[in-house]
Design an enzyme around this catalytic site. Structure first.
Site, mmCIF file in Angstrom:
data_model
loop_
_atom_site.group_PDB
_atom_site.id
_atom_site.type_symbol
_atom_site.label_atom_id
_atom_site.label_comp_id
_atom_site.label_asym_id
_atom_site.label_seq_id
_atom_site.Cartn_x
_atom_site.Cartn_y
_atom_site.Cartn_z
ATOM 1 N N SER A 162 0.827 -1.216 0.000
ATOM 2 C CA SER A 162 0.000 0.000 0.000
ATOM 3 C C SER A 162 0.861 1.265 0.000
ATOM 4 O O SER A 162 2.024 1.258 0.422
ATOM 5 C CB SER A 162 -0.898 0.009 1.239
ATOM 6 N N CYS A 211 -2.787 -3.946 -8.939
ATOM 7 C CA CYS A 211 -2.403 -2.534 -8.981
ATOM 8 C C CYS A 211 -2.458 -1.977 -10.396
ATOM 9 O O CYS A 211 -2.361 -0.779 -10.590
ATOM 10 C CB CYS A 211 -1.037 -2.312 -8.349
ATOM 11 N N GLU A 231 -8.153 4.004 -3.778
ATOM 12 C CA GLU A 231 -7.967 2.642 -4.276
ATOM 13 C C GLU A 231 -8.936 1.713 -3.536
ATOM 14 O O GLU A 231 -8.866 1.572 -2.314
ATOM 15 C CB GLU A 231 -6.530 2.183 -4.031
#
Lengths: 147, 502
Positions: B235, B291, B402
C-alpha cells in the site's frame, strides 16, 4: 442447454481431450485393421503432437493480462463433441466414415478457436490454425480411402 | 462444471527456509485459508525478529562466496530453476488459486509472468556487463563494473503470491547478492515452493532465504544494518511513510511499488466490443485486486454533438454492464469461472464499505455486486459480484481512492484534455489506458499522462519481464524499478575504474 461461459482454460482442456480421444480412436483402429495399421498409427501420433503443441503454446503464452475469461464467450463446446466409440461390428469403410465425421468436427473446432483467440496472442491462434490444417489434411486422406 | 484436482490435500505446516534448512519458528501460527471454500489449507508462522536476524546473518555469510561464483554459473542456476518451474507449472498455478482465489487462467498467467523474470535473469552474463573506454587521457583507460552489494530484503503482497517475488529475487541472486524474502502471510505457499525449487536448482544455502511473518519482521528488515536494500510491493501509506522514510534514514536503496487508481479513457472512435472485452479483464480480473486494474472508466465526448454523445455513452455503458452482469463467479479451479472471490471476507467488507459510500455520495449504482450468484455450493463470505457506478465525479471517494475490488466507476469527460486533467488530479500514477482508433489521440495520451504504465487499446498495461515495472506519483517511491535491466542496476553498484600503467 448451451454452455456459453468458456474460458481459455476450458478451451485448452477441451482441445486436449479432443486430441487424446482421437489418438485413442486411431490406436484402436490400428489394432482392428492390420492392413491400415501404419497409417492409423501415424494419425494417432499426429494427434499426440497436436495435443502437446496446443497445451505447450497456451502455457508458454498465457498471461494474467490477457482476456482469457472472455475471448470465447458464446462458444458452445457441445457443437464439437466427437464420437469415438467404435461399433464392434464396424467395417473398415464404416470406421473411415466415422473418422471423417470426427475430423470435420475437429477442423471446425480448431478453426473457430483460432479465429476467436486472435484477441489473445498470435502464437495461440497459430497453434490452433496448425492443428486445424493437420486435421484437414487427414480428413482428405481418409476421404480418399473411402470406397 | 469441471473442477481441477486440488494439489493441497492436507493442512500444510509451513516453515522458514534459512541457510539451506527448513526451520520451525518459535512464533505463533496463522491459518492460510482458501477464500473460495473457506477451508484452512496451511498454517504459517509469525516469525520473530530474532529469526529474521538469523536469516540475514546466513545471507550475509553466504554473500562473499556467492559473489565470486562466475555469472555464467549463477545463470545456470537460473536456467535450472526455470526448468523446475516449468515442470511444476500446473501445481504452482493451482496452489495460487487455492491460496489466493484467482481463476486458474489467471494463476497460469501469473506463473508465466514469474517464469519470464527467471528467464530474463538467466541472461545475467550479458545484462551485468560493464563499459570500457580506452584513452580517456594519454595512456589512461576507464571502465565501469557492476558489483553486487550484499543482502536484500523483499516484502511481497497477497495479490500476486507467485509473481512478485520473482520481479526481484532472480535478479538479486543472479547478480551475486543474497536475499531474505518475506511473503504475505495470507498466501505464502508459492514463495515457499519457489525456494524449494531454487534449492533443487543449485542455489547454495544462505543465498535465497524465506522468513514468514508480519509487521515485526518487516520492521526488523527495514532497520537491519546488514540489509543493503529493500524491495516492497504494497500500500501507499506503508511504501511512502514507512519503507521510503526508514530506508532513507538507514541509507538503504529501495523500490516501493504502491497503490493505484487507474483510468481507462474511451474515445468516440473506439471499437466498443473489443474495448469492453478488454475492460472486463482489467476491471474485474483478479477480482479487482491488481495494482494495474482499471477502476475508473472515462467516456469522452470529444467532438461529438451532445445528442451523439448520449448515444455513444449509453452504448458503452450498456455493453459494459451487460458483459459485467454475465460474469460467472465461483471457485477458480472450476474452469467455467471467470472471477474468483476476494482474498478474504475482511477485504470484501472493505469493498462493500466503498459501495455504500458511493451511494451516499450520490453516484448511481447501475450494477450492484452485493447481489450475486455463485457457481457451486460455496460460502459467500469472500465473494462479491462486479459492480458498476454511473454519475461519478472525480472528487468522490470511489473515484479517488484505491478500492482494490470489483468496482467500476463511470465518469464523463468533455474531451481528452479533460480526461487527462482528471488523471492528473488523482494522487496515483501507476497506469492508464486509452481506447481509440486515432494514432494522434493515442500519442497525445501517451505523451502527456503522468503514469508509469500506459495502455493503448490494452486494458492491463503490464510490462513484460524485460521492461521495468514502472509507476509514478503516489504509486511508486524510489528511483529504479523492478524487472529487467533496471532491476540489474538496482541490485548492483556501478564502480568506475580509471587505470594507467607506468
Amino acid at each position: 442447454m448451451a454452455d456459453t461461459v468458456v474460458t481459455a482454460s476450458r478451451v485448452i482442456s477441451f482441445a486436449e481431450a479432443l486430441e487424446s480421444r482421437s489418438e485413442a480412436f486411431y490406436t484402436d483402429l490400428a489394432e482392428r485393421f492390420p492392413d491400415a495399421r501404419e497409417r492409423f498409427l501415424a494419425f494417432a501420433e499426429d494427434c499426440g503432437k497436436n495435443r502437446v503443441s496446443l497445451v505447450r503454446t497456451y502455457r508458454e503464452t498465457v498471461s494474467d493480462a490477457l482476456e482469457t475469461g472472455f475471448s470465447f464467450q458464446g462458444l458452445d463446446l457441445a457443437d464439437y463433441e466427437i464420437d469415438t466409440t467404435l461399433d464392434e461390428e464396424a467395417t473398415l469403410n464404416g470406421a473411415l466414415r466415422q473418422a471423417v465425421e470426427m475430423e470435420a468436427k475437429a477442423v471446425a473446432f480448431h478453426q473457430t478457436v483460432a479465429e476467436r483467440s486472435r484477441s489473445l496472442l498470435a502464437t495461440i491462434a497459430m497453434a490452433f490454425r496448425r492443428a486445424a490444417r493437420s486435421r484437414k489434411r487427414r480428413k482428405q486422406t481418409l476421404e480418399s480411402l473411402l470406397e | 462444471m469441471s473442477i481441477l484436482e486440488e494439489p493441497i490435500k492436507d493442512v500444510l505446516n509451513v516453515k522458514n527456509y534459512v541457510d539451506g534448512d527448513w526451520v520451525d519458528s518459535g512464533g505463533e501460527r496463522k491459518d492460510v485459508v482458501n477464500p473460495a471454500t473457506g477451508k484452512t489449507i496451511a498454517t504459517v508462522p509469525v516469525s520473530t525478529t530474532k529469526e529474521l536476524s538469523r536469516a540475514v546473518e546466513a545471507a550475509r555469510d553466504a554473500f562473499p562466496l556467492w559473489r565470486e561464483v562466475p555469472p555464467l554459473a549463477r545463470a545456470r542456476c537460473m536456467f535450472r530453476l526455470k526448468e523446475l518451474l516449468e515442470e511444476n507449472f500446473e501445481e504452482l498455478s493451482r496452489i495460487q488459486t487455492m491460496e489466493h482465489g484467482k481463476t486458474i487462467d489467471e494463476s497460469r498467467g501469473e506463473t508465466r509472468r514469474g517464469i519470464e523474470n527467471v528467464e530474463v535473469a538467466a541472461g545475467i552474463p550479458s545484462l551485468m556487463m560493464g563499459d570500457y573506454l580506452e584513452d580517456i587521457a594519454a595512456g589512461i583507460d576507464e571502465y565501469l563494473i557492476r558489483q553486487p552489494l550484499g543482502v536484500f530484503g523483499m516484502i511481497t503482497p497477497f495479490n500476486f503470491p507467485f509473481m512478485i517475488g520473482l520481479w526481484f529475487a532472480p535478479y538479486a541472486v543472479a547478480t551475486g547478492n543474497c536475499v531474505v524474502l518475506k511473503p504475505s502471510s495470507e498466501d505464502p505457499l508459492c514463495q515457499t515452493k519457489i525456494v524449494e525449487l531454487a534449492e533443487e536448482a543449485g542455489v547454495p544455502p544462505g543465498v535465497w532465504n524465506v522468513v514468514h511473518g508480519g509487521l515485526d519482521v518487516v520492521s526488523a528488515m527495514l532497520d537491519h544494518p546488514d540489509i543493503e536494500g529493500i524491495c516492497f510491493v504494497g500500500s501507499t501509506p506503508v511504501g511512502r511513510d514507512v519503507v521510503a522514510k526508514r530506508c532513507g534514514a538507514t541509507g538503504k536503496r529501495y523500490i516501493a511499488q504502491c497503490g493505484a487508481k487507474n483510468f481507462a479513457v474511451v474515445m468516440p472512435d473506439a471499437d466498443i466490443e473489443r474495448t469492453v472485452a478488454s475492460c472486463m479483464t482489467s476491471f474485474y480480473g483478479n477480482t479487482g485486486q491488481r495494482c494495474l486494474a482499471n477502476a475508473n472508466l472515462v467516456i469522452c465526448q470529444q467532438d461529438l454533438s451532445d445528442e451523439a454523445y448520449e448515444t455513444f455513452y449509453q452504448d458503452v455503458v450498456d455493453a459494459f454492464v451487460a458483459a459485467a452482469e454475465g460474469i460467472t463467479l465461483g471457485y477458480g479451479l472450476d474452469e467455467s469461472i471467470q472471477v474468483g472471490p476476494l482474498r478474504d471476507p475482511g477485504k470484501k467488507e472493505r469493498v462493500v464499505g466503498y459501495i455504500e459510500r458511493g451511494i451516499e455520495e450520490g453516484a448511481t449504482l447501475t450494477l450492484d455486486g452485493r447481489d450475486f450468484e455463485i457457481v457451486g455450493d460455496l460460502p459467500r463470505d469472500a465473494f462479491l459480484g462486479p459492480t458498476v457506478f454511473e454519475d461519478v465525479t472525480p472528487d468522490m471517494a470511489i473515484a479517488r481512492e484505491e478500492i482494490f475490488g470489483p468496482v467500476a466507476s463511470i465518469l464523463k469527460a468533455r474531451d481528452l484534455d479533460d480526461a487527462i486533467s482528471m488523471i492528473h488530479a488523482n494522487p496515483f500514477g501507476n497506469a492508464a489506458s486509452i481506447f481509440t482508433d486515432s494514432g494522434s489521440l493515442a500519442r497525445d495520451f501517451r505523451y502527456q499522462v503522468r503514469c508509469g504504465n500506459i495502455g493503448v487499446n490494452v486494458g492491463i498495461a503490464a510490462p513484460m519481464a524485460f521492461f521495468p515495472f514502472s509507476g509514478m506519483k503516489d504509486s511508486f517511491f524510489g528511483t529504479l524499478h523492478g524487472q529487467g535491466q533496471e532491476a540489474v542496476r538496482f541490485f548492483t553498484e556501478s564502480k568506475v575504474v580509471i587505470e594507467r600503467w607506468f
